[in-house]
Design a protein around this motif. Structure first.
Motif, mmCIF file in Angstrom:
data_model
loop_
_atom_site.group_PDB
_atom_site.id
_atom_site.type_symbol
_atom_site.label_atom_id
_atom_site.label_comp_id
_atom_site.label_asym_id
_atom_site.label_seq_id
_atom_site.Cartn_x
_atom_site.Cartn_y
_atom_site.Cartn_z
ATOM 1 N N ASP A 49 11.218 -3.520 8.550
ATOM 2 C CA ASP A 49 10.366 -2.349 8.711
ATOM 3 C C ASP A 49 9.152 -2.482 7.808
ATOM 4 O O ASP A 49 9.265 -2.430 6.584
ATOM 5 C CB ASP A 49 11.189 -1.107 8.322
ATOM 6 N N ARG A 50 7.976 -2.646 8.399
ATOM 7 C CA ARG A 50 6.783 -2.953 7.605
ATOM 8 C C ARG A 50 6.388 -1.861 6.626
ATOM 9 O O ARG A 50 5.714 -2.117 5.653
ATOM 10 C CB ARG A 50 5.613 -3.239 8.533
ATOM 11 N N ASN A 51 6.782 -0.634 6.916
ATOM 12 C CA ASN A 51 6.391 0.457 6.000
ATOM 13 C C ASN A 51 7.046 0.310 4.637
ATOM 14 O O ASN A 51 6.518 0.787 3.637
ATOM 15 C CB ASN A 51 6.783 1.816 6.601
ATOM 16 N N CYS A 52 8.200 -0.359 4.611
ATOM 17 C CA CYS A 52 8.889 -0.517 3.326
ATOM 18 C C CYS A 52 8.127 -1.440 2.394
ATOM 19 O O CYS A 52 8.305 -1.404 1.184
ATOM 20 C CB CYS A 52 10.280 -1.130 3.545
ATOM 21 N N LEU A 63 5.175 -1.395 1.504
ATOM 22 C CA LEU A 63 4.252 -0.705 0.615
ATOM 23 C C LEU A 63 4.927 -0.215 -0.654
ATOM 24 O O LEU A 63 4.268 0.109 -1.622
ATOM 25 C CB LEU A 63 3.621 0.477 1.359
ATOM 26 N N HIS A 77 0.540 -5.142 1.480
ATOM 27 C CA HIS A 77 0.281 -4.950 2.913
ATOM 28 C C HIS A 77 0.869 -6.067 3.747
ATOM 29 O O HIS A 77 1.413 -5.837 4.814
ATOM 30 C CB HIS A 77 -1.226 -4.865 3.171
ATOM 31 N N GLU A 101 -3.255 -5.854 8.709
ATOM 32 C CA GLU A 101 -2.262 -4.788 8.600
ATOM 33 C C GLU A 101 -2.580 -3.692 9.598
ATOM 34 O O GLU A 101 -1.717 -3.103 10.209
ATOM 35 C CB GLU A 101 -2.260 -4.382 7.139
ATOM 36 N N ASP A 102 -3.871 -3.472 9.848
ATOM 37 C CA ASP A 102 -4.238 -2.478 10.857
ATOM 38 C C ASP A 102 -3.751 -2.921 12.213
ATOM 39 O O ASP A 102 -3.221 -2.136 12.988
ATOM 40 C CB ASP A 102 -5.765 -2.307 10.919
ATOM 41 N N GLU A 121 -1.344 -4.902 12.992
ATOM 42 C CA GLU A 121 0.112 -4.932 13.149
ATOM 43 C C GLU A 121 0.614 -3.567 13.556
ATOM 44 O O GLU A 121 1.571 -3.434 14.287
ATOM 45 C CB GLU A 121 0.780 -5.343 11.831
ATOM 46 N N GLU A 122 -0.041 -2.546 13.037
ATOM 47 C CA GLU A 122 0.400 -1.200 13.402
ATOM 48 C C GLU A 122 -0.032 -0.887 14.809
ATOM 49 O O GLU A 122 0.576 -0.079 15.462
ATOM 50 C CB GLU A 122 -0.202 -0.168 12.457
#
Lengths: 265, 169
Positions: free
Chosen positions: B17-20, B22, B63, B165-166, B168-169
């Protein structure tokens, strides 16, 4: 760049790309019991399912199908079974000394798996191991059990060291038997991890690259000709091509194997 | 000239999970590495980590999950062999499941930096076909052209990694 291989039981293609593998073998472990004698049909992946290209390489990632047969009895391995043909790679996991000896010397397989989750039920002897190395069969150590649990780690390292002592670091491949995405490791990391198994730097690098590639080639040869092809020159115009020279077979009127001696299993 | 030599390991932290990502900070990564080396190699492995000047996390990009680790040169292989056994990082109360993927080993930070710029450029190239509209494509093309090694600062690949990173979202 190396051609590397990893075996998994689930499909996470993008991860392989990002981590750096160019060839992936998807493994199906088959344990014959009294009820199940046949490998089911729908497990084989079609080659066209994942057309993914790696950055910096012109060829897309190559996906192979592999079958691992857990053998506790010599009847479990049936060389003439038709379902084995659908898999690109064939591996056996012998659980007794006799089966290990048979697998090394006679069975027509590509990979022999070493148990990593339990204490070795038998010791490795030089004779069958050297026989397997001569035939081109590789020994496989998988590392995901070591990552999961501390006790498994000890067994993995102990068994792997025993193997490497006996085979002197030749014909060893290191693979992840990853069941989850997080159990996969990149090729550099896998090579470094195999230093813990007693392999030298060069052997460790080979264990994730050139030995894997030679196993894949061994499998292709096994599928196509049913054994080791020994070519002999009959006459100048009828010289049969060597096994590596596949392109020229199209030019011959007769199939290659009519003119060569076959040293089959 | 006698100089303390070290090895810089460029690693990428892969998470589900990419949010982790950060939530990561360098102390958490350091603690995770120390803990794993202690588990794997015991006191013998943990001893080189006491060189505070040599065992460091030199750079961490939350990121993209890129981290530079610095190890002493004489025992970096031993410490590196413990890295694949890292399964999670404990940071700010959260346990992030991840694995380390080592991309490059270099003698200096500059070589690692050069490699990272090339690697990020390749990642941007990979993202270009996935763009949904022309604007994003332009952004990525601009980022690719901007990738260069500027003196003293690592602006180039931070910019590239943010646009990555932008995307990827």
């Amino acid at each position: 760049m190396w051609s590397r291989k990893v075996k998994v039981n689930s499909y996470f293609w993008c991860l392989f790309l990002s981590v750096g593998f160019s060839t992936v073998a998807v493994n199906y472990v088959f344990e014959p019991t009294t009820k199940k004698k046949q490998v089911s049909h729908h497990l084989v992946l079609r080659s066209g399912t994942a057309v993914l290209s790696r950055v910096g390489r012109s060829r897309p990632i190559r996906v192979l199908n592999r079958l691992t047969i857990v053998m506790s009895d010599s009847s479990h391995y049936r060389p003439t079974a038709a379902e084995y043909r659908r898999f690109d790679l064939l591996a056996v996991y012998p659980t007794t000394e006799k089966l290990f000896h048979a697998a090394c010397m006679t069975y027509d397989v590509d990979i022999i798996c070493i148990s990593v989750t339990e204490k070795l039920p038998f010791f490795f002897k030089r004779a069958p191991v050297n026989g397997a190395i001569e035939r081109g069969v590789a020994f496989e150590v998988s590392y995901s059990a070591a990552i999961r649990d501390a006790t498994m780690r000890r067994y993995t390292i102990a068994n792997a060291i025993a193997l490497v002592d006996t085979c002197k670091g030749k014909n060893v491949i290191v693979s992840s038997a990853a069941e989850k995405r997080l159990e996969l490791r990149g090729p550099h990391d896998a090579a470094n991890l195999s230093l813990l198994f007693g392999l030298s730097d060069a052997d460790a690098k080979e264990a994730v690259s050139s030995t894997c590639r030679s196993v894949v080639l061994h499998a292709e040869r096994r599928k196509s000709a049913g054994g080791i092809i020994h070519t002999t020159k009959t006459s100048p115009e009828e010289t049969p091509p060597t096994p590596d020279d596949r392109t020229s077979t199209a030019n011959h009127k007769h199939p290659v194997w009519n003119k060569t001696d076959m040293i089959g299993p | 000239m006698v100089r303390i030599k070290s090895r810089h390991l460029l690693c990428e932290i892969n998470v589900t999970d990419r949010n982790c990502l950060l939530l990561l900070d360098d102390r958490a990564v350091l603690a995770a590495v120390k803990d794993t080396v202690l588990r794997m190699h015991g006191d013998y492995g943990a001893a080189p980590l006491c060189f505070l000047c040599v065992f460091l996390v030199k750079y961490l990009n939350a990121h993209t999950g890129i981290v530079f680790l610095r190890f002493p040169k004489n025992c970096y292989k031993l410490l590196w062999s413990a890295l694949p056994f890292i399964t999670s990082i404990e940071s700010r109360g959260h346990k992030i499941s991840c694995f380390f993927n080592c991309l490059h080993v270099g003698g200096t930070i500059r070589t690692c930096q050069k490699f990272l710029i090339r690697y990020n450029t390749q990642q941007l190239h990979r993202m270009l076909p996935k763009c949904k509209n022309e604007e994003e494509k332009q952004e990525i093309r601009q980022a690719i052209l901007n990738c260069s090694l500027l003196r003293g600062k690592k602006e180039a690949f931070e910019e590239a990694s943010e646009s990555e990173e932008d995307e990827e979202e």
